[in-house]
Design an enzyme around this catalytic site. Structure first.
Site, mmCIF file in Angstrom:
data_model
loop_
_atom_site.group_PDB
_atom_site.id
_atom_site.type_symbol
_atom_site.label_atom_id
_atom_site.label_comp_id
_atom_site.label_asym_id
_atom_site.label_seq_id
_atom_site.Cartn_x
_atom_site.Cartn_y
_atom_site.Cartn_z
ATOM 1 N N ASP A 51 0.825 -1.209 0.000
ATOM 2 C CA ASP A 51 0.000 0.000 0.000
ATOM 3 C C ASP A 51 0.859 1.259 0.000
ATOM 4 O O ASP A 51 2.082 1.200 0.150
ATOM 5 C CB ASP A 51 -0.907 0.021 1.231
ATOM 6 N N TYR A 109 6.623 -10.156 6.663
ATOM 7 C CA TYR A 109 6.631 -8.712 6.882
ATOM 8 C C TYR A 109 7.264 -8.396 8.227
ATOM 9 O O TYR A 109 7.173 -9.173 9.183
ATOM 10 C CB TYR A 109 5.202 -8.155 6.879
#
EC number: 5.4.99.12
Length: 261
Positions: A51, A109
């Protein structure tokens, strides 16, 4: 010919990975640079669409090309044509069966929290600043409820387009190095905003606003409105993508660079 690349980028100046009309994206910049080197239009496919404001040290892409180039053309040559905040880290010619997204077996992540009363000047776009007394050990304890294949409805974005809320979390750890707290999570795949939504709720536990068992309760509730607010984007990094060993893709340090692996 199918070529795979490892990509690193600082996402703070981009409207996310995916190409969009009239805004600057990582995909658009990379495709332009590759097209210059290949002398033909290049379209890339990525392992994970990050994003706006989110970074990567271990993004993987692949593309098709008719151009025959030395490896240095796909690394040094492409980097010359990229802005300073995007870089190719490695290149490998792969079989036609390889797909950056669909042959990946896991993604990893790291979410970096700067836990100090005062905001940072350097690294301000690479960490998320959260003041207050944060107990990372309680965050780690709570995070263990996330392990395994579960329904993550409480941690998916309202507009998430995935057909299923089920994901399998392989491992999750919360550790501290001085003022930095790292939430490190690996899963087969992630829902939209899943990591940031998880971190937002773990922070509530770490700050003492919720109990360790609250995370277990949120999973059972299957209601996004019951969980905490989404954590800021600037602390999030896609650090690794796992593929079958048969592809023999390069393995580099996970990063970000100020982290000690």
């Amino acid at each position: 010919m199918r070529v795979a690349l490892g990509i690193e980028y600082d996402g703070s100046q981009y409207f996310g990975w995916q190409r969009q009309a009239e805004v600057d994206t990582v995909q658009e910049r990379l495709e332009k640079a590759l097209s210059i080197v290949a002398n033909e239009p290049i379209a890339v496919h990525c392992a994970g669409r990050t994003d706006a404001g989110v970074h990567a040290t271990g993004q993987v892409v692949h593309f098709e090309t008719n151009a025959i180039r030395k490896e240095t053309a796909w690394t040094l040559g492409v980097n010359v044509n990229l802005p300073d905040n995007i870089a190719v880290r490695w290149v490998k010619v792969v079989d036609d069966e390889f797909h950056a997204r669909f042959t990946a077996t896991a993604r990893r992540y790291r979410y970096m929290i700067y836990n100090h009363q005062l905001r940072p000047g350097i690294l301000r776009s690479g960490v998320s600043h959260y003041p207050g007394d944060i107990d990372e050990s309680k965050m780690h304890q709570a995070a263990q409820y996330l392990l395994g294949e579960q329904d993550f409805t409480s941690f998916r974005a309202v507009h998430c387009q995935s057909n299923t809320p089920f994901r399998c979390v392989h491992e999750v750890n919360v550790t501290r190095q001085g003022m930095y707290i790292c939430v490190d999570i690996k899963a087969n795949a992630f829902l939209h905003h899943m990591v940031r939504n998880i971190v937002g709720s773990l922070l509530e536990v770490g700050l003492g606003n919720q109990s360790v068992e609250w995370i277990e309760q949120l999973l059972a509730l299957k209601d996004r409105n019951k969980a905490a607010a989404t954590a800021k984007p600037n602390g999030l990094y896609l650090v690794d993508v796992t593929y079958p060993e048969s592809y023999q893709l390069p393995k580099l340090s996970l990063g970000p660079l100020f982290m000690l692996d």
